[in-house]
Design a protein around this motif. Structure first.
Motif, short mmCIF file in Angstrom:
data_model
loop_
_atom_site.label_atom_id
_atom_site.label_comp_id
_atom_site.label_asym_id
_atom_site.label_seq_id
_atom_site.Cartn_x
_atom_site.Cartn_y
_atom_site.Cartn_z
N ALA A 137 8.70 -4.67 -8.75
CA ALA A 137 9.57 -4.24 -9.86
C ALA A 137 9.68 -2.72 -9.98
O ALA A 137 10.46 -2.21 -10.77
CB ALA A 137 9.02 -4.81 -11.16
N ARG A 138 8.90 -2.00 -9.16
CA ARG A 138 8.89 -0.54 -9.34
C ARG A 138 9.92 0.12 -8.42
O ARG A 138 10.40 -0.49 -7.46
CB ARG A 138 7.50 0.00 -9.08
CG ARG A 138 6.43 -0.73 -9.91
CD ARG A 138 5.11 -0.01 -9.89
NE ARG A 138 4.89 0.75 -11.10
CZ ARG A 138 4.09 0.37 -12.11
NH1 ARG A 138 3.45 -0.78 -12.06
NH2 ARG A 138 3.92 1.14 -13.15
N LEU B 236 1.81 3.44 -17.63
CA LEU B 236 2.20 3.10 -16.25
C LEU B 236 0.98 3.11 -15.33
O LEU B 236 0.86 2.27 -14.43
CB LEU B 236 3.27 4.07 -15.76
CG LEU B 236 4.63 3.97 -16.49
CD1 LEU B 236 5.61 5.00 -15.95
CD2 LEU B 236 5.22 2.57 -16.37
N ALA B 237 0.07 4.04 -15.56
CA ALA B 237 -1.15 4.08 -14.73
C ALA B 237 -1.94 2.79 -14.91
O ALA B 237 -2.44 2.21 -13.94
CB ALA B 237 -2.00 5.29 -15.10
N SER C 280 10.21 4.71 -4.46
CA SER C 280 9.31 5.84 -4.23
C SER C 280 7.90 5.50 -4.70
O SER C 280 6.92 5.61 -3.94
CB SER C 280 9.82 7.08 -4.97
OG SER C 280 8.79 8.03 -5.08
N THR C 281 7.77 5.04 -5.94
CA THR C 281 6.44 4.72 -6.47
C THR C 281 5.79 3.62 -5.65
O THR C 281 4.60 3.71 -5.28
CB THR C 281 6.56 4.31 -7.96
OG1 THR C 281 7.32 5.32 -8.63
CG2 THR C 281 5.21 4.18 -8.62
N ALA C 282 6.59 2.58 -5.31
CA ALA C 282 6.03 1.47 -4.53
C ALA C 282 5.62 1.95 -3.14
O ALA C 282 4.54 1.61 -2.65
CB ALA C 282 7.06 0.35 -4.44
N GLY C 283 6.47 2.75 -2.51
CA GLY C 283 6.19 3.23 -1.15
C GLY C 283 4.93 4.09 -1.12
O GLY C 283 4.08 3.95 -0.23
N ALA D 124 -2.50 -3.25 -8.88
CA ALA D 124 -1.90 -3.21 -7.54
C ALA D 124 -2.75 -2.35 -6.59
O ALA D 124 -2.90 -2.67 -5.41
CB ALA D 124 -0.49 -2.67 -7.61
N LEU D 125 -3.29 -1.28 -7.11
CA LEU D 125 -4.04 -0.37 -6.25
C LEU D 125 -5.41 -0.93 -5.86
O LEU D 125 -6.04 -0.46 -4.93
CB LEU D 125 -4.21 1.00 -6.93
CG LEU D 125 -2.89 1.72 -7.24
CD1 LEU D 125 -3.16 3.12 -7.77
CD2 LEU D 125 -1.99 1.81 -6.02
#
Ligand code: F6P
Length: 543
Positions: A524-525, A503-504, A528-531, A510-511
């Motif tokens: 697609a995430r 996942l990382a 919470s993870t997207a935010g 994206a990061l």
């Protein structure tokens, strides 16, 4: 491996009934009833005496536990490991770290091929290389002697050598320094490098796979630091590597004489005995490392040949199973009363939790019982002033291991250590009753009562030499293996660390992006993870 139901075994059922009887008994009474309890329930092997008497066990318990071990095929499992069978079934690998400390002529084979010639030639190369660095035959690019060692690795390629180097610090050559870098947070490497003279620094890239993101990031950063100061050609003199991926190490620019192999039959957390121990060898000398191997080898022989009833690692393992499964103990606390062993709990955390933190058996079925415990701990004296409160008065039962050496430097300070170590095990055992608090105001009594009956093992070492250290680490390795056999799990894989890595990897693009573009990548995430990722990107954009 016995794949039949663990809890349906007669030995398991007998233990369950026996636990119900013992649950109502206090260890104080067990000691009172048998003045020879210590003699009966403490076992010695060479310079280690293991006192198992402060446990909620009787001789009957130990014999029932040994029966369970037999029923679970511990003897056959042990023989299979030494025979080089592919007992790491999910990775189709043998588990032969014992070959690394085999100093006899005995062949050790995988698929009929003796691995010892390669092990011996690697040992000889390690000795030659480390002697060369220590005596100045292998020098840095400017001709200066290399005296600062920086080990770059993570997990087993970090925790084992860091612990052992620290435990053997007394033997380190005073002119040498050894630093361990694992964290991809560049602050750690920067802090380490700030103190070092590039012309005198040797980096060791330790990575079984040579593909671990944290390690390659640090290796690249170290390389950039060095080449900015000494030029590209310096890499060949200032880097060494240990890996199964010898070609990748050579491609990095490391001189072939400084690349040491590893084998797929060595698990990362069992690798300190291999060339992964190079930082220890450079800091302390090959002879000290050989003594470490000799101690582990002695423990291997004991584990391999002693009966289950007299076998130090087997008993330690069975007592652990007893608490995890029959007393619902969630954790084990390990407290060395020796400053040199302060990092042992960290090494043990990986060794134990990466090995037995499993919920499926080897054949893929859900386990029926609890498996590996949460392992935590720390230097005994410091821990007394932090988490011991919970050990003594918390509602959970946390079995403890206390480790202390009889001899060593320190004079009166050793007396204080010993007094505290013994006092803690005594307090855990006895507790303090309301009747013993007659002079305490009634309202305070519940707060000052100690239930006692809290189990502990004490490992008494003659003296913390490299030999005894080798024995101690091997003792825990075999303990963990035996527990895995009882629970029926594969103690040698670690699939549980993979999902996060994947996942990382998929988050990274994206990061790197602008918030607007990242939104698409993060769609697609979960929210919470997207935010959280977007919050990071916004902060990054404002910097
Ligand atoms: O992620 C866990 C792990 O695979 C450990 O088992 C291992 O010790 C560590 O990563 C480092 O792996 P490597 O030595 O291949 O860099």
């Amino acid at each position: 491996m016995n794949s039949s139901s663990l809890t349906a075994l007669p030995a398991w059922q007998a233990l369950k009934a026996h636990a119900a009887v013992l649950a109502g008994q206090h260890m104080r009474d067990l000691f009172a009833a048998d003045p020879d309890r210590f003699a009966r329930l403490s076992f010695s092997f060479g310079p280690i005496r293991a006192d198992y008497s402060k446990n909620r066990v009787t001789l009957e318990t130990l014999s029932l536990l040994a029966e369970l071990a037999r029923a679970r095929g511990v003897e056959a499992g042990r023989a299979a490991m030494f025979a080089g069978a592919r007992i790491n079934t999910t990775e189709n690998r043998a588990v032969l770290h014992v070959a690394l400390r085999n100093r006899e002529e005995r062949p050790m084979t995988v698929d009929g091929v003796d691995v010892m010639p390669e092990v011996r030639s690697t040992r000889a190369r390690l000795k030659a290389f480390s002697d060369g660095v220590r005596n100045g035959q292998w020098r840095g690019a400017t001709g200066k002697q290399l005296r600062h060692i920086v080990n770059i690795g993570i997990g087993g390629s970090h925790l084992g050598p860091m612990f052992v180097a620290d435990a053997m610090k007394d033997l380190q050559a005073p002119e040498m320094s050894v630093t361990f870098v694992s964290n991809p947070d560049s602050a750690q490497l920067a802090e380490a490098l700030a103190k070092l003279e590039p012309a005198e620094t040797l980096f060791i890239i330790c990575s079984k796979t040579f593909a671990t993101a944290e390690t390659t990031a640090n290796a690249d950063a170290a390389r950039a630091w060095l080449t900015a100061r000494l030029g590209e050609t310096a890499v060949a003199k200032h880097f060494a590597a240990v890996s199964t991926n010898v070609e990748a190490a050579k491609t990095f620019g490391i001189h072939p004489d400084a690349v040491f192999p590893m084998w797929d039959w060595v698990g990362g957390r069992y690798s300190v005995w291999s060339a992964i121990g190079l930082s220890v060898i450079l800091a302390c000398g090959y002879e000290a490392f050989d003594q470490l191997l000799a101690g582990a080898e002695a423990m291997d022989r004991h584990f391999e040949t002693a009966s289950l009833e007299q076998n130090l690692p087997v008993i330690l393992a069975l007592i652990g199973v007893w608490y995890a499964d029959f007393f619902d103990a969630p954790a084990v606390a390990v407290m060395p009363y020796d400053h040199r062993l302060k990092l042992f709990p960290f090494h043990l955390q990986q060794l134990d939790m990466e090995s037995n933190g499993k919920a499926v058996t080897k054949d893929g079925a859900k386990v029926e019982t609890k498996t590996g415990p949460i392992v935590f701990g720390g230097g005994g004296s410091d821990s007394q002033h932090s988490f011991f409160q919970l050990l003594h008065q918390g509602p959970r039962l946390i079995p403890c291991d206390f480790i202390i050496a009889l001899k060593g430097a320190g004079g009166p300070s050793r007396d204080l250590l010993m007094a505290n170590c013994l006092a803690q095990t005594e307090a855990l055992l006895k507790g303090r009753t309301a009747a013993e608090l007659a002079s305490t105001p009634e309202a305070l009594r519940p707060h000052r009562e100690f239930p006692g009956n809290r189990p502990s093992n004490t490992l008494l070492l003659d003296e913390l030499t490299p030999y005894v250290l080798g024995m101690l680490i091997a003792l825990y390795e075999h303990k963990i293996f035996v527990q895995g056999l009882i629970w029926g799990v594969n103690s040698f894989d670690q699939w549980g660390v993979e999902l996060g890595k994947e996942l990382a990897k998929s988050l990274m693009p994206a990061l790197l992006d602008k918030p607007a573009a990242a939104e698409g990548l993060l769609k697609a995430r979960d929210s919470s993870t997207a935010g959280l990722a977007l919050a990071y990107l916004q902060a990054k954009a404002q910097q």
